[in-house]
Structure formats: structure tokens, C-alpha cells
Write an enzyme that holds these catalytic residues in place. Structure first.
Site, PDB file in Angstrom:
ATOM      1  N   GLY A 141       0.818  -1.220   0.000  1.00 61.42           N
ATOM      2  CA  GLY A 141       0.000   0.000   0.000  1.00 61.42           C
ATOM      3  C   GLY A 141       0.846   1.261   0.000  1.00 61.42           C
ATOM      4  N   ARG A 199       1.246  -5.581  -5.012  1.00 63.56           N
ATOM      5  CA  ARG A 199       1.188  -6.481  -3.860  1.00 63.56           C
ATOM      6  C   ARG A 199       1.662  -7.905  -4.161  1.00 63.56           C
ATOM      7  NH1 ARG A 199      -0.741  -4.486   0.702  1.00 63.56           N
ATOM      8  NH2 ARG A 199      -2.207  -2.745   0.705  1.00 63.56           N
ATOM      9  N   ASP A 218       5.642  -8.017   5.714  1.00 64.31           N
ATOM     10  CA  ASP A 218       5.762  -9.169   4.816  1.00 64.31           C
ATOM     11  C   ASP A 218       6.825  -8.934   3.749  1.00 64.31           C
ATOM     12  OD1 ASP A 218       3.935 -10.710   6.067  1.00 64.31           O
ATOM     13  OD2 ASP A 218       2.253 -10.201   4.745  1.00 64.31           O
ATOM     14  N   LYS A 223       8.060   0.633   5.629  1.00 61.25           N
ATOM     15  CA  LYS A 223       6.942   1.441   5.120  1.00 61.25           C
ATOM     16  C   LYS A 223       5.604   0.856   5.550  1.00 61.25           C
ATOM     17  CE  LYS A 223       4.467  -0.057   2.562  1.00 61.25           C
ATOM     18  NZ  LYS A 223       3.534  -0.813   1.706  1.00 61.25           N
ATOM     19  N   THR A 224       4.682   1.616   5.955  1.00 60.77           N
ATOM     20  CA  THR A 224       3.244   1.319   6.043  1.00 60.77           C
ATOM     21  C   THR A 224       2.564   2.386   6.907  1.00 60.77           C
ATOM     22  OG1 THR A 224       1.455  -0.160   6.700  1.00 60.77           O
ATOM     23  CG2 THR A 224       3.488  -0.413   7.954  1.00 60.77           C
ATOM     24  N   ILE A 225       1.471   2.891   6.392  1.00 64.29           N
ATOM     25  CA  ILE A 225       0.727   3.877   7.189  1.00 64.29           C
ATOM     26  C   ILE A 225       0.198   3.208   8.451  1.00 64.29           C
ATOM     27  CG2 ILE A 225       0.041   5.332   5.240  1.00 64.29           C
ATOM     28  CD1 ILE A 225      -2.843   4.067   5.638  1.00 64.29           C
ATOM     29  N   ASP A 226       0.036   1.874   8.434  1.00 66.60           N
ATOM     30  CA  ASP A 226      -0.569   1.174   9.567  1.00 66.60           C
ATOM     31  C   ASP A 226       0.263   1.277  10.848  1.00 66.60           C
ATOM     32  OD1 ASP A 226      -2.390   0.490   7.683  1.00 66.60           O
ATOM     33  OD2 ASP A 226      -2.173  -1.680   7.874  1.00 66.60           O
ATOM     34  N   TYR A 251     -25.729  15.254  15.306  1.00 69.83           N
ATOM     35  CA  TYR A 251     -25.322  13.965  14.741  1.00 69.83           C
ATOM     36  C   TYR A 251     -24.276  13.263  15.591  1.00 69.83           C
ATOM     37  CZ  TYR A 251     -27.320  15.551  10.287  1.00 69.83           C
ATOM     38  OH  TYR A 251     -28.154  16.002   9.318  1.00 69.83           O
ATOM     39  N   MET A 267      -8.306   3.549   8.528  1.00 69.57           N
ATOM     40  CA  MET A 267      -7.534   2.404   8.042  1.00 69.57           C
ATOM     41  C   MET A 267      -6.619   1.803   9.103  1.00 69.57           C
ATOM     42  SD  MET A 267      -6.090   2.572   4.217  1.00 69.57           S
ATOM     43  CE  MET A 267      -7.121   2.061   2.847  1.00 69.57           C
ATOM     44  N   ARG A 289      -5.226  -2.285   8.603  1.00 63.65           N
ATOM     45  CA  ARG A 289      -5.756  -3.614   8.316  1.00 63.65           C
ATOM     46  C   ARG A 289      -5.884  -4.463   9.579  1.00 63.65           C
ATOM     47  NH1 ARG A 289      -5.081  -6.596   3.609  1.00 63.65           N
ATOM     48  NH2 ARG A 289      -3.662  -5.049   2.784  1.00 63.65           N
ATOM     49  N   GLU A 331     -10.155  -0.100  11.427  1.00 60.23           N
ATOM     50  CA  GLU A 331     -10.599  -0.922  10.288  1.00 60.23           C
ATOM     51  C   GLU A 331     -10.611  -2.423  10.596  1.00 60.23           C
ATOM     52  OE1 GLU A 331      -9.220  -0.778   5.681  1.00 60.23           O
ATOM     53  OE2 GLU A 331      -7.693  -1.411   7.084  1.00 60.23           O
TER      54      GLU A 331
HETATM   55  P1  FBP Z   1       0.501  -1.889   3.601  1.00 61.60           P
HETATM   56  O1  FBP Z   1       0.545  -2.681   4.869  1.00 61.60           O
HETATM   57  O2  FBP Z   1       0.868  -2.652   2.399  1.00 61.60           O
HETATM   58  O3  FBP Z   1       1.304  -0.633   3.734  1.00 61.60           O
HETATM   59  O4  FBP Z   1      -1.001  -1.402   3.357  1.00 61.60           O
HETATM   60  C1  FBP Z   1      -1.806  -1.012   4.419  1.00 61.60           C
HETATM   61  C2  FBP Z   1      -3.179  -0.555   3.976  1.00 61.60           C
HETATM   62  O5  FBP Z   1      -3.182   0.816   3.687  1.00 61.60           O
HETATM   63  C3  FBP Z   1      -4.195  -0.901   5.058  1.00 61.60           C
HETATM   64  O6  FBP Z   1      -4.335   0.156   5.969  1.00 61.60           O
HETATM   65  C4  FBP Z   1      -5.432  -1.217   4.265  1.00 61.60           C
HETATM   66  O7  FBP Z   1      -6.219  -2.166   4.920  1.00 61.60           O
HETATM   67  C5  FBP Z   1      -4.889  -1.797   2.993  1.00 61.60           C
HETATM   68  O8  FBP Z   1      -3.617  -1.247   2.818  1.00 61.60           O
HETATM   69  C6  FBP Z   1      -5.740  -1.533   1.781  1.00 61.60           C
HETATM   70  O9  FBP Z   1      -5.207  -2.232   0.710  1.00 61.60           O
HETATM   71  P2  FBP Z   1      -5.440  -1.890  -0.823  1.00 61.60           P
HETATM   72  O10 FBP Z   1      -4.524  -0.767  -1.154  1.00 61.60           O
HETATM   73  O11 FBP Z   1      -4.994  -3.105  -1.525  1.00 61.60           O
HETATM   74  O12 FBP Z   1      -6.863  -1.520  -1.013  1.00 61.60           O
END
Ligand code: FBP
Length: 554
Positions: free
Chosen positions: A79, A143, A174, A200-203, A241, A248, A250, A309
């Protein structure tokens, strides 16, 4: 390409760097390392790259440039995350500093580019177009998993043809695990190609003692927090509201927690806590409805709920239900497809075990449908496509209606749902990510010059001013343990979930009851690229709490 005024101004931004990387560098090696767990198994699988020392770079008086060009290949994997272009710019500047004739090659659309020999040379003109910009569009990402011998051998053909000395894989846990497998394999056949990883990963779930954070987390959280802050101001203005906002991530809840620390929502669910306390969906609904009822008693029929998420898979009962559904549909897909649309729900209810059948029957129509329809190529339900925010909003409404009938609730409830994910993954990197990524890339080139393979580029002490950051490398095997994946024990980098004993979660727990009932919203506003350092350069709250124990200026 038409550029925005900000893009033009940002092109001139010079990322701040550790003092030690500014001139000539020399490497300092620490003691031998061990993997976090399963040392015996990991050592057996990685005989050549196991046990290597942690290294760091320090200033040197003698010239550290190389006699011959250092050609490097890069892959963006998985991602998107803000700052990827600066990692590439850092590598480019690093190898050019080492030798003016060095070349950088980018493999197109992730690991596929290496396997299928699709690449482009990244020249100074191209790099300059992308400095300090968001996105991965310079070469694209993908991916595909780089994990078989065929992939490795196919990749080696093109690496050799281009005279590439090292491959840098910019990816998550991974992809970095696979980078290490590749490093070991190339070392075992004396391929003459080094492999270096970048976190790398925003997560935010690729971190440990040596890797303080994965890049992109800072910017993505700041973007979501801006949006959440704006929603909170709207909600505090109209006062009618409840906003259910999924963010996000995962698996781990780092993004949800960071956004909560930045914006003080009324409720934030943390999946890791749900799993640890073995909470049911019902008890989560009770908790949210309870806060709503308490605020209603004070005349406040509005608020915000942040939902990670990955939540659904952390609720033990839902996890079991998803597992049984995966197995059942894998074996009975054809029969299921023949059932008429209107009968599918009843069909599933009749086929599951009594326990899972009852849970499935209690789910709103659309979520029950999503659980059976949206499946990935491996036959798994794609949890990211399940609208958890809608599920919770609907179930909370039902609960409040019941309480109203019982005379336990007399407020008004109207909800709006949101999902913030793709909005943040390609944002223009914050100063933190611009600086951090550039240093990660530059450090990767120094690791290559030092002949290292199987290392992840590391930049530490990043809550201090950039000049004091510590650049170096960590053997990837050090972060590994054995885990069951698709029924087999595999060596993998340990994923960092939110630690319930850690400073960010502990701080959140100390504040959440106050945030629930008081309206203590913080409105962080948009990322600032120019201006006072406390506005422009602050790292994430998570990092500040983890590294210094303090939350910093709100
Ligand atoms: P990475 O772990 O590859 O950096 O991706 C994380 C992510 O942004 C998650 O937050 C999200 O669930 C997923 O990618 C979404 O995947 P896709 O880009 O395939 O829709």
C-alpha cells in the site's frame, strides 16, 4: 504536468538530516544479535544473515566515496505511504555522493517489475520532479509477493544485466520478511547482489526497539486527524449527529489510537483491547450506546466514535464466525451461488454451527451479505470491505430504541458514517515524513556502500531535532519469529500491535472517560509545511509518548 503552488514551493524543501550523514561517514558495528524469538529455527533458516550486528553511521574525516559506481534497484511494495518518493530521492543522492556515475533503477508496479523485467532508470530530472511529493506514482507499487526461487532467479537475471549491486525493497512486514529471504538466497548462491529493506506502512505496525516507526504513519494520521477535527467542529456546531468514523489499519489499531490522541473523540475503540478482554460485539454496542445515553442526559445528542478498520477480526466471536464462513464457502460456493438472493441469508443461517448461526442472524442485512460476498483470491472475507462503521451505527440505534422502550434513554440519535483510508495514503508528506524518509533512503545507500545485506535501514532518536537522529541498520533476522501462516510455520517479522501496557494506550485510557462525557475536542487543522517548528515538525503523539513519555503540544 500542472503543479499546485504548494508542490512548486515544496520542490525546494531540503529535508533535514542527521548531522552524521552530512559529510563522509564510517560504520560502527555493535554486538552480534539474536532474533526476537525462535532463535534456533531462524538461525537454521538464515545461516548467512543471522546474528549480524546492529550498525550505525558516524562522521568520518577520511573520504568515504567509492572507487566505482554503485548501481541500485528499488521496489515499492504494498500500500502507498507518504514519503516513498523521498526514500528514493535519499537513495539517489546517497549513491551519487558515493560515485557520480552511479545509477538508480526503479522496478515498475512493485515486485512484478523485477520478475517481469519492467524497469526505468531514475535520472536526476525525474527524481527532482518527485522530491517531497506524496504517492508512489514515480514507478508505481504492487502487492505481488516476491517469495519463490523462480521469482528470485528471474529477478537476478535483470539485476545482473543492469549491473545492479543492491536491491532496496520499500515495504511492510511481509515485504521485508521476503527481502530477508531474498538476501539469504542471493548470499547463498554468491549472486553478488545485496538486499536492503525500508520500513513502510501507514498502519504503523512495523516497529520495534530499533525501528521507531514505519514511514507514512505520521502523515496519514495527521490527514485523518484534520478531517476528524473538522467533523468534530461541525458536530459541535450543529449538535445533532453522532459520527461513526472508521480509519484504516488492516490489523493493528495504531492509526485509530493516534487519531484519538490528536483529536480527543468521545469514543475510540481499540481492537487489541477488545481481543484482550474477549469482548463481544454486544458489549461494544453497550459501551457506545452507554456513552451516547450519558451525553444525552446532559443534553448532548452528538459526538464522534473512531473505529479501527481491523476491529471485526479482533472480536473473538466474529473471528470464529468468519473462519467458519471461509471454510464453509470454500467447500460449498457452487451450491451457495445457486441459492436465490433473497434466500441466501436463511441458507447460511441453516448451515452454520448453532453459535455462529445465532451471531450471523443478529447482523444487519448488508453486513451479513458482505460477509458472504466480498472474498479475496485466497477465499478469505475481505474485512476491509465490511462496513463496520455502518454495522456499529445500526446496532447502536437498535440498542438505543430498546432502551427507550424500557425508559432508560430519552435522547435523539441520528448517525453519519465515514471511512478514512485512501484520503491519507498519498498526501504530501509532513516535514517529519519528508525528513525521515530522505534519511532512511540515504542511510540505505550507505549500508550498500558498507557491503551490508539482509539489513533494514534504520533512523532513530527521531523525537529529537533531525541533526541528532541516529542512522544505521538492523539485521532483519533480528526482528523475526516463527508464525503459522496458511497452515505452515514460517519465519516472519513480528507485527507490532498496540501494546496495552504501552505509553500511548495508557495515556488514552487515563483520558477517555473525560473525553467521552465532556466535549474536549481538539482541531489539529491541516498539515503545515512552513512555519514555527512546533506546528511543522512535531512527530506523532504515539512516537512522542513512546520515546519521551510526554504527549507534546496539542
Ligand atoms: P501496507 O501494509 O501494504 O502498507 O497497506 C496497508 C493498507 O493501507 C491498510 O491500511 C489497508 O487495509 C490496505 O492497505 C488496503 O489495501 P489496498 O490498497 O490493496 O486496497
Amino acid at each position: 504536468m500542472t503543479k499546485s503552488a504548494l508542490q512548486i514551493a515544496r520542490a525546494d524543501y531540503m529535508p533535514k538530516m542527521p548531522e552524521a550523514l552530512k559529510g563522509n561517514v564510517k560504520i560502527e558495528e555493535g554486538a552480534a544479535t539474536e532474533s526476537v524469538n525462535d532463535q534456533h529455527e531462524i538461525q537454521k533458516l538464515f545461516p548467512l544473515t543471522y546474528g549480524m550486528p546492529i550498525v550505525k553511521f558516524v562522521e568520518a574525516s577520511e573520504n568515504s566515496n567509492t572507487d566505482s559506481p554503485v548501481n541500485v534497484g528499488i521496489i515499492l511494495s504494498g500500500g502507498q505511504a507518504p514519503g516513498g518518493h523521498n526514500v528514493i530521492a535519499g537513495i539517489f543522492d546517497g549513491i551519487k555522493k558515493l560515485h557520480a556515475d552511479s545509477k538508480l533503477f526503479g522496478f515498475i508496479l512493485g515486485p512484478d517489475g523485477l520478475i517481469n523485467h519492467k524497469y526505468k532508470e531514475l535520472t536526476a530530472d525525474i527524481i527532482d520532479e518527485y522530491r517531497n511529493t506524496g504517492g508512489f506514482d514515480i514507478i508505481g507499487s504492487g502487492r505481488t509477493k516476491l517469495e519463490t526461487k523462480e521469482h528470485f532467479d528471474k529477478g537476478l537475471e535483470i539485476l545482473k544485466k543492469l549491473g545492479i549491486k543492491a536491491l532496496v525493497i520499500i515495504g511492510g512486514d511481509d515485504s521485508n520478511t521476503n527481502a530477508c529471504v531474498l538476501a539469504e538466497y542471493y548470499a547463498s548462491i554468491n549472486a553478488g547482489v545485496q538486499v536492503i529493506g525500508c520500513p513502510k506502512t501507514i498502519d504503523g505496525d512495523l516497529k520495534n526497539e530499533q525501528i521507531e516507526t514505519s514511514f507514512g504513519f505520521d502523515t496519514a494520521c495527521k490527514v485523518y486527524s484534520e478531517l476528524i477535527g473538522n467533523i468534530q467542529r461541525d458536530c459541535n456546531s450543529a449538535r445533532k449527529y453522532w459520527h461513526f468514523i472508521k480509519v484504516m489499519g488492516r490489523s493493528a489499531s495504531h492509526i485509530a489510537l493516534e487519531c484519538a490522541l490528536q483529536t480527543h473523540p468521545n469514543i475510540c475503540i481499540v481492537s487489541e483491547e477488545v481481543a484482550a478482554k474477549e469482548q463481544s460485539l454486544d458489549s461494544i454496542i453497550d459501551y457506545i450506546a452507554g456513552v451516547i445515553a450519558r451525553r444525552a442526559e446532559k443534553g448532548m445528542n452528538f459526538g464522534t466514535v473512531i473505529i479501527p478498520e481491523g476491529l471485526i477480526e479482533f472480536i473473538p466471536a466474529m473471528k470464529k464466525l468468519i473462519q467458519e464462513l471461509n471454510d464453509f464457502l470454500a467447500q460449498n460456493q457452487e451450491e451457495f451461488d445457486l441459492v436465490r438472493r433473497s434466500g441466501k441469508r436463511e441458507y447460511i443461517i441453516s448451515k452454520l454451527s448453532p453459535e455462529n448461526s445465532a451471531i450471523y442472524a443478529s447482523l444487519p442485512e448488508n453486513v451479513a451479505r458482505q460477509l458472504t460476498l466480498d472474498r479475496d483470491p485466497h477465499g478469505n472475507v475481505q474485512v476491509s470491505l465490511i462496513e463496520t462503521e455502518k454495522l456499529l451505527a445500526e446496532m447502536v440505534k437498535k440498542r438505543l430504541d430498546e432502551w427507550a422502550k424500557e425508559g432508560k434513554y430519552s435522547g435523539k440519535f441520528a448517525s453519519i458514517t465515514h471511512f478514512f483510508g485512501y484520503e491519507g495514503r498519498c498526501a504530501a508528506p509532513s516535514n517529519y515524513d519528508s525528513d525521515y524518509c530522505y534519511s532512511l533512503g540515504y542511510t540505505a545507500s550507505m549500508l550498500i556502500a558498507a557491503g551490508k545485506t539482509g539489513y533494514m535501514s534504520s533512523v532513530r532518536n527521531t523525537t529529537a531535532p533531525a541533526a541528532e537522529w541516529i542512522a544505521g541498520g538492523v539485521p532483519i533476522t533480528m526482528m523475526m519469529n516463527m508464525e503459522r501462516r496458511h497452515g505452515e510455520m514460517k519465519p516472519v517479522i513480528q507485527k507490532a500491535l498496540v501494546e496495552l501496557e504501552g505509553a500511548p494506550f495508557t495515556y488514552f485510557v487515563s483520558q477517555r472517560d473525560k473525553w467521552a462525557i465532556d466535549t474536549d475536542y481538539v482541531y489539529p487543522g491541516p498539515i503545515q509545511y512552513f512555519g514555527p517548528t512546533e506546528v511543522c515538525d512535531q512527530p506523532s503523539k504515539t512516537l512522542q509518548l513512546e520515546q519521551t513519555g510526554e504527549i507534546g503540544i496539542q
